[in-house]
Scaffold this motif. Structure first.
Motif, PDB file in Angstrom:
ATOM      1  N   SER A   1     -59.995  49.403  42.377  1.00  0.00           N
ATOM      2  CA  SER A   1     -59.973  50.747  42.953  1.00  0.00           C
ATOM      3  C   SER A   1     -61.090  51.619  42.371  1.00  0.00           C
ATOM      4  O   SER A   1     -61.786  52.324  43.107  1.00  0.00           O
TER       5      SER A   1
ATOM      6  N   ARG B   1     -64.534  50.527  43.701  1.00  0.00           N
ATOM      7  CA  ARG B   1     -64.713  50.929  45.098  1.00  0.00           C
ATOM      8  C   ARG B   1     -64.957  52.435  45.206  1.00  0.00           C
ATOM      9  O   ARG B   1     -65.684  52.890  46.089  1.00  0.00           O
TER      10      ARG B   1
ATOM     11  N   TRP C   1     -70.287  47.591  47.582  1.00  0.00           N
ATOM     12  CA  TRP C   1     -69.342  46.619  47.025  1.00  0.00           C
ATOM     13  C   TRP C   1     -68.895  45.670  48.134  1.00  0.00           C
ATOM     14  O   TRP C   1     -68.957  45.991  49.316  1.00  0.00           O
TER      15      TRP C   1
ATOM     16  N   LEU D   1     -65.545  43.015  48.713  1.00  0.00           N
ATOM     17  CA  LEU D   1     -64.250  42.528  48.243  1.00  0.00           C
ATOM     18  C   LEU D   1     -64.028  41.137  48.832  1.00  0.00           C
ATOM     19  O   LEU D   1     -64.114  40.960  50.047  1.00  0.00           O
TER      20      LEU D   1
ATOM     21  N   ALA E   1     -68.364  47.165  52.066  1.00  0.00           N
ATOM     22  CA  ALA E   1     -68.425  48.627  52.050  1.00  0.00           C
ATOM     23  C   ALA E   1     -69.195  49.121  53.264  1.00  0.00           C
ATOM     24  O   ALA E   1     -70.131  48.464  53.738  1.00  0.00           O
TER      25      ALA E   1
END
Length: 195
Positions: A82, A85, A91, A93, A165
């Protein structure tokens, strides 16, 4: 016949659970090199396996997504994920730990899916991804073959479990590229871009 295309990017990560404490407990970065090896047993109208220029669109965008970004494992500590981000514009994931081995599997899935959905336009015949090599350092690399990409003993890489992102996707030739890949939508001939 095999052809090889090299891509480069800078990326930061933490590899939880690895033996080296520096790598498992501290965010750090690498200058990655990614080699795509494509194969075919016939040549196109230009007497090539696959025009390298065609890799400058979708494939280049997907690999460049990791440049100057932090790669996060969805199974990592929720507070860390968290915070990264929230405080990092670029970023990605992913559903597996960002080791060189998993990067090679991840890129195999991304590139293989892209190639399988991309329209061929110049007599290409039977072009497929042979393997991907991810160099994490000058002396260490991982190579993924087709049988590794979907090996559940190495972890499942579901495209739906990957998230880029918005700062990354809005710079792509097609900002909806990843959604198209996840839904299996055919892709037009790639637009060339700088590589």
């Amino acid at each position: 016949m095999l052809i090889r295309k090299l891509f480069k990017f800078e990326n930061a990560h933490i590899v939880r659970g690895c033996s080296t404490r520096r790598c498992s407990h501290s965010i750090h970065g690498h200058s990655y090199k990614v080699e795509l090896l494509l194969e075919a047993h016939a040549l196109d109208d230009g007497q090539m396996v696959y025009d390298f220029g065609l890799l400058k669109g979708y494939v280049s965008d997907l690999i460049d997504a990791f440049d100057h970004a932090v790669t996060l494992w969805s199974g990592d500590e929720p507070d860390y994920v968290s915070a990264m981000r929230r405080h990092t514009e670029r970023w990605v994931l992913i559903p597996v730990s960002p080791s060189a081995e998993q990067f090679s599997r991840l890129f195999f899935r991304l590139v293989d899916t892209t190639l399988s959905l991309t329209a061929m336009c110049n007599g290409e015949d039977g072009v497929r991804l042979h393997s991907i090599i991810v160099h994490e350092t000058e002396t260490g690399y991982a190579q993924c073959f087709r049988e590794d990409a979907d090996n559940l003993r190495m972890g499942h890489i579901d495209l739906n479990a990957i998230e880029f992102a918005q700062a990354i996707t809005k710079k792509w030739h097609d900002p909806h590229l990843f959604e198209r890949l996840k839904h299996g939508q055919r892709l037009p001939v790639p637009i060339e871009g700088p590589v």
